[in-house]
Design an enzyme around this catalytic site. Sequence first.
Site, PDB file in Angstrom:
ATOM      1  CE  LYS A 220     -28.471 -41.210  18.401  1.00 54.49           C
ATOM      2  NZ  LYS A 220     -28.617 -41.238  20.008  1.00 54.49           N
TER       3      LYS A 220
HETATM    4  C1  LIG Z   1     -27.102 -41.855  20.374  1.00 58.48           C
HETATM    5  C2  LIG Z   1     -26.273 -41.386  21.479  1.00 58.48           C
HETATM    6  C3  LIG Z   1     -25.056 -41.499  21.498  1.00 58.48           C
HETATM    7  C4  LIG Z   1     -24.233 -42.743  20.577  1.00 58.48           C
HETATM    8  O1  LIG Z   1     -24.305 -42.595  19.331  1.00 58.48           O
HETATM    9  P1  LIG Z   1     -24.075 -43.775  18.293  1.00 58.48           P
HETATM   10  O2  LIG Z   1     -24.073 -43.308  17.030  1.00 58.48           O
HETATM   11  O3  LIG Z   1     -25.400 -44.693  18.517  1.00 58.48           O
HETATM   12  O4  LIG Z   1     -22.904 -44.653  18.625  1.00 58.48           O
HETATM   13  C5  LIG Z   1     -24.280 -40.947  22.412  1.00 58.48           C
HETATM   14  N1  LIG Z   1     -24.987 -40.074  23.380  1.00 58.48           N
HETATM   15  C6  LIG Z   1     -26.191 -39.766  23.226  1.00 58.48           C
HETATM   16  C7  LIG Z   1     -26.682 -38.907  24.266  1.00 58.48           C
HETATM   17  C8  LIG Z   1     -26.848 -40.433  22.380  1.00 58.48           C
HETATM   18  O5  LIG Z   1     -28.268 -40.138  22.309  1.00 58.48           O
END
Ligand SMILES: *Cc1c(COP(=O)(O)O)cnc(C)c1O
Length: 473
Positions: A220
């Site tokens: 992210k």
């Molecule tokens: C990455 C993501 C998540 C989940 O996050 P994690 O930390 O991987 O559990 C939820 N929603 C969206 C839109 C994402 O891109």
Amino acid sequence: MPTNPTPTAPTAPAPTGAPPRGKLAMFGGSRAVPRTARIAKWPVVTEEDQEAVSRVLASGRFTLAAHGEEEIPALEQEWAAEAGTRHCVAVSNGTAALSLALAAVGIEPGDEVIVPAFSFVATAAAPMHLLAVPVFVDVDPDTFNMTAAAVEAAITPRTRAVVVVHLHGLPADMDEINAVARKYGLAVVEDAAQAHGALYRDRPAGGLGTVGTFSLNVSKNLATCGEGGLVTTDDEGLARRVAALRQFGELSGTGTPRTYISHMLGWNNKPNAIQAAFTRSQLRRFPADLLRRERNVRPFLDRVAALPGFLAPHHPADRTHAWHILRFRVLPAAFGLDDRYAGPLRAAVQRALRAEGVPAAPYQSLPLPAQHMFRADGGFDAWPWRLAGTRPQSGEPDAFPAVFRVIEDSFALQKAHLHPDAGPLLAHYANAFEKVWENRDELARLATTLPYTPPWEEASAAGRAERESAFPA
Ligand SMILES: *Cc1c(COP(=O)(O)O)cnc(C)c1O
């Protein structure tokens, strides 16, 4: 906020002179993106980041409950300031953040939660973890986000909440969605996992609904060295409930000794101090990284937007884009083809770009309701579908025309553009897009002869094969 220096990426210098033209690399020509132009690692790890982690290792204070642990509450305060909310609660990951947020607003088994049909699976898995029913809605093919009209049309007497995803980093139409939610008494959970730092009418994502959730996964825009998540809200009661739900329903343990009294059914979704310290260090560079990403991505997108064959990502004037994922639609009419060839043309263009050195790839080959986990024999041992009055939605194209269309005619760029020194690499990518566009007649011809299976059919078949081999009958 002081800013750490960001190390220079091992990328090639910006292309000079005339961009490479001529024969496509897929037909034996030379690549538009030289092999020396490498994708820099993300997240960037500086000496300061390493020192932050070492500081925690040396302290011996690893968990939320460790006496004197300060990294987690400090990260919470710093992110609340960034997101413009009164409270922030750190948790183990972005999916847990969503489940805890939904539990905190009072979602119960059988409640309906409206979610977009186009997102990462976690968005719709979170309500299912509470045995609630995800109700999928189509998205706007231009913004890739759900709309207020689609939300309103999906409301039933069982609807309790809506999870709004700011997909790819672009904030959804929050004022309109909030107005619908108010009218029907729904909680609004913002899934801002892809939208750290994006602004909607000058207010940051994560502070626009009842409660916001973020992921700190390594992929992210704001990352940790592993997994992490954040929940943001102005509502003190909600924040307190999320904090209890992350630790067995306990009310103690953040700065106070644990009493081990559980007041509600909670999970163990605690964050840890190493990850909090690493993200705090990243956070010092975050505002500068955001600016540099904007300066790198914008000229690249401008060059692609000038080519009639592509619809480049863009945003309304009243919001900014976090540029987490860049999605490009390929427009058949500009290539002299009708819509029947949207999929084969996108496949041909994607293949051509990859051969030139651009890592064009799908992001989501299935609409969420077509994922097996949301089908009647998926779920949690087929829950919630055993609850009276619940049934899985159709994952067929006629139910979500925009999602299927976008999956068919678009591809995405991920990660390569996140590094603050990605500018020169993106200039090479722009050369590749221009070269591909110049060879449009050849690609249009290829599209009409290419053997083609839609991405969702390929993914469904691959899924069936995986299940049959992992769980033989
Ligand atoms: C990455 C993501 C998540 C989940 O996050 P994690 O930390 O991987 O559990 C939820 N929603 C969206 C839109 C994402 O891109």
